[in-house]
Design an enzyme around this catalytic site. Structure first.
Site, PDB file in Angstrom:
ATOM      1  CG  ASP A 121      92.991  13.006 -49.079  1.00 62.48           C
ATOM      2  OD1 ASP A 121      93.468  13.433 -50.140  1.00 62.48           O
ATOM      3  OD2 ASP A 121      93.087  13.597 -47.989  1.00 62.48           O
ATOM      4  CG  ASP A 168      95.909  15.700 -48.734  1.00 61.26           C
ATOM      5  OD1 ASP A 168      95.965  16.403 -49.752  1.00 61.26           O
ATOM      6  OD2 ASP A 168      95.247  15.998 -47.729  1.00 61.26           O
ATOM      7  CG  ASP A 177      93.460  15.325 -43.506  1.00 63.32           C
ATOM      8  OD1 ASP A 177      93.557  15.554 -44.734  1.00 63.32           O
ATOM      9  OD2 ASP A 177      93.326  16.218 -42.659  1.00 63.32           O
TER      10      ASP A 177
END
Length: 809
Positions: free
Chosen positions: A685, A482, A681
């Protein structure tokens, strides 16, 4: 070490009387307040005075313990020797859990506390085995000397009677008397575990030891008491051969092996004890009346104001409300550079304050602190089972049955076809086969490696949730990352607002900030902070809804507002094509561009920038050098994502992806045969983290992300991924070494004990040598696992690159 100076294994009736001064008894004896042993004040050289009272001790070690902490021994209820309410588990079979100590019904090993304690308490099993070993060792040695060299002892007459050497019949009875306490008292725990293993249908090491010792000792007792029951082929040197020395030596060597193993196993919890030891014992609280007081850490409550003086440890997790200092967080994160802390900064309990003074407000205490959560994760990972271990467990079960069959076969082959005295050889070799086999080495091969590795990883700021993650991490060839909070700081700052026709810049910012009040996303925080900096009035939001990975909706001042990416605008039918060039310009500068729509009509675009973490570039380079394919997948616009990717040297980028798109990407790569890790995080996700072979969460992210991942990087630093790979590689290598040794040891040891070398070399393996080899095999496996605690983890990735100055998200 002898019986009079053993390490507090005394079982005196008053062993629990640890309180008060040791008053002289009528026999003029005093009680050692540490171990409870009775000592003579006139003869012992070990004394100490406390609060005007004199105390007497059996040894210098007891005196040292007492003088270090007298109250602990004068108030015994504060430090019970064994916590009967704690949960205990088996190091080889973590599914076995019970309240209080005991033995594992599967393998017979002593259960251990799930959570180690900092208390310097003796291991009850280690204390018991040590006592049995040292008290009976002289009897074992006497039995061995008499059996091996009895007829060679020098002649000794006493009162006209020949005392030495003993007649063979008399010597046999003496060996029986000497060996009986060794076998029946010192070896009693092994017989109990042997019976339990048979009753539970879970054959293990103690099954073999119990049967082997019982066979050798029982046969010898019958041969001594009723020698006429045996045919002439059983006789040698004028008597039926007996093996009291073999039974006694096997018990003593097995006890020695268990002692060495227990001591080695205790070191595997050193990492957790080290983490527990990081926490300070007290905190300095600021009271409302202006006074200050030092209180135990357990008395700190959320909201308390605490002073952290220069050089002290931060007591709990919290927020700095006064002062400025640098804090060394390397104890928890593995990063050596101190972190600057000013008002508003968060601090982690157990980290080391530098030269400045701080006042913090306690935010998390007790089991909610980062340190406590890390300890829980490490303990959980240490007790988990690796896939490799399941294979070893199955092999160990059938291996014991195979050994029992091999021992029976050995007995009859030697008895029927061996040279004279055939049945003597049969008994010896069958017992050797039973004793040398060590399924314990097989069972310990992987758990010991896992326990040491998880502790070593925690010290480097990497938390594994289970053993399977350790085993799989080294196989990862593709990493999906990410962007916000993973590659970047995750603390975006406002960059620019562009209003479209009919709206003003501040109006667009005011509407967006009013809507974002209900969002916890870092981008929303930046927008709200900018509006407040400009003193804009924020209106109440109604019907707030977060569209995960795309944006937010709500009603503000009578208008239906939508703030999000291009995909969300297209979903509501807003015309983004007319203004896409503005957004692309902002994204090309490395900013996240979010459209604001009011009542279905575009009102403007807001750009927020997020700087790349200073460690990201170095981590990416090292991962790529290790052959890992890195793919960026972000909910931000593709142009913004490409700008960040270009700066970091990434070729594969997916922009404006939804949470399900990330999970689909993971599944597609896995279907192509890749071993995929996902690093993120945020809540968006979580699906991908759960779908990946290994999910990697940033410790600075959300609880949802961390609960979905198998690995957590405490500091949120991608360099931790390389550390995790190194730990995984060294751990799996260590497990393979242990398993290989265990398999080879048994593959060679059992045939040799059965006598396969006898026809060619005339060599047979004594049961005593077999017992020594069996004991040392387990110790060797544990010792090899402990090498992981010294494995190097630092490399090029730990160098500190210059801080990136280009803002990006």
């Amino acid at each position: 070490m002898n019986a009079s100076t053993h390490s507090h294994g005394h079982e005196q009736p008053n062993a629990g009387d640890h309180g008060g001064a040791a008053e002289p008894k009528p026999t003029n004896l005093a009680v050692d307040p540490v171990c409870g042993m009775q000592v003579d004040p006139q003869t012992t050289p070990h004394h100490a005075t406390h609060n005007g009272s004199q105390f007497h001790f059996c040894s210098g070690r007891c005196r040292e313990k007492f003088t270090a902490d007298p109250e602990r021994y004068l108030t015994p209820q504060q430090a019970p020797p064994v916590d009967a309410t704690a949960t205990y588990t088996c190091p080889m079979h973590p599914e076995i859990r019970q309240q209080g100590p005991g033995n594992c019904p599967i393998c017979g090993m002593a259960l251990e506390p799930e959570m180690p304690s900092l208390e310097d308490e003796d291991n009850p099993e280690l204390r018991d085995f040590s006592r049995r070993f040292w008290w009976t060792l002289p009897l074992t040695l006497a039995t061995l000397v008499l059996a091996m060299f009895g007829r060679y002892l020098p002649r000794l007459d006493l009162f006209g009677q020949e005392v030495l050497p003993l007649p063979m019949g008399t010597q046999t009875w003496v060996e029986l008397v000497l060996s009986t306490p060794v076998v029946l008292w010192a070896g009693w725990p092994f017989f109990v575990r042997c019976v339990q293993s048979i009753r539970n249908r879970s054959p293990n090491m103690f099954t073999l030891i119990g049967i082997g010792v019982a066979a050798a000792f029982g046969y010898s007792v019958v041969a001594t008491v009723a020698p006429d029951l045996f045919p002439a082929s059983f006789r040698e040197h004028g008597r039926v051969g007996v093996y009291f020395e073999a039974a006694a030596v096997i018990v003593s060597l097995t006890l020695l092996g268990q002692i060495l193993e227990l001591r080695a196993r205790s070191k595997t919890s050193a990492a957790i004890k080290g983490l527990l030891g990081l926490a300070p014992k007290e905190a300095r609280r600021l009271n409302d009346d202006g006074s200050e007081e030092d209180i135990p850490l357990t008395h700190v409550h959320v909201g308390d104001r605490l002073r952290v003086r220069p050089g002290e440890k931060v007591p709990v997790d919290g927020e700095v409300i006064e002062g400025r200092s640098s804090v060394d967080e390397s104890m928890l994160t593995g990063e050596p550079i101190p972190v600057e802390k000013t008002v508003g900064a968060s601090v982690i309990g157990a980290t080391q304050n530098g030269t400045g003074a701080l006042v913090i407000r306690a935010g998390k205490v007790g089991s909610d602190t980062v340190l406590s959560q890390i300890v829980q994760l490490v303990a959980q990972a240490q007790r988990s089972r690796a896939p490799m271990q399941r294979m070893a467990d199955k092999v160990a079960f059938w291996f014991v049955l195979a050994v029992l069959a091999a021992a029976v076969l050995t007995f009859f082959v030697w008895g029927l076809f061996g040279p004279a005295p055939a049945w003597t050889f049969a008994v010896l070799n069958a017992v050797s086969v039973l004793i040398i086999a060590c399924p314990c080495a097989l069972g310990l091969a992987t758990p010991m490696s896992i326990m040491v590795a998880t502790g070593r990883a925690a010290q480097a700021g990497v938390l594994f949730r289970d053993a399977e993650a350790i085993e799989q991490m080294r196989q990862i060839d593709t990493l999906i990352v990410d962007k916000t909070g993973t590659l970047t700081e995750g603390r975006p700052t406002f960059k620019e607002v562009v209003a479209f026709e009919g709206y003003r810049d501040e109006q667009v910012l005011q509407l967006a900030a009013s809507l974002d009040q209900g969002s916890e996303h870092p981008l929303a925080d930046a927008i709200v902070a900018e509006a407040r900096r400009r003193d804009l009035r924020l209106d109440n939001v109604e019907g707030f809804d977060s569209v995960t990975g795309m944006g937010v909706r709500g009603r503000v001042a009578g208008q239906d507002l939508v703030l999000g990416n291009t995909a969300l605008m297209q979903e509501i039918g807003a015309d983004v094509e007319r203004h896409v060039d503005v957004a692309e310009r902002l994204r090309g500068e490395g900013a996240s561009a979010m459209f604001l729509a009011a009542d279905g009509r575009l009102a403007g675009v807001i750009a927020v920038a997020d700087p790349i973490k200073p460690s990201t570039a170095a981590a990416i380079r090292e991962l790529q050098a290790a052959g890992v394919r890195i793919i960026m997948a972000t909910g931000d616009g593709l142009t913004t994502a490409r700008a960040v990717a270009a700066e970091l040297g990434l070729d594969e980028v997916h922009g404006e992806v939804r949470p399900q798109d990330k999970a689909d990407l993971v599944q597609r790569l896995k279907s192509e045969g890749h071993r995929v890790a996902m690093a993120g995080d945020g809540i968006n996700d979580a699906p991908a983290l759960a779908a990946a072979d290994v999910g990697i969460a940033m410790g600075t992210g959300t609880d949802v992300a961390m609960s979905s991942a198998q690995v957590t990087l405490v500091k949120g630093d991608l360099r931790g991924i390389m550390r995790a790979r190194m730990i995984s590689e060294s751990t799996v290598s260590n497990m393979k070494q242990n398993l290989t040794f265990a398999f080879l040891y048994n593959a060679l040891g059992v045939p040799i004990a059965a006598g396969v070398l006898y026809p060619v070399f005339g060599l047979l393996l004594s049961p005593m040598i077999a017992a020594l080899a069996m004991s040392l095999s387990s110790v060797s496996v544990v010792g090899n696992a402990l090498r992981l605690s010294r494995s190097p983890l630092r490399g090029a990735s730990d160098s500190n690159p210059p801080r990136e100055t280009t803002p990006a998200t």
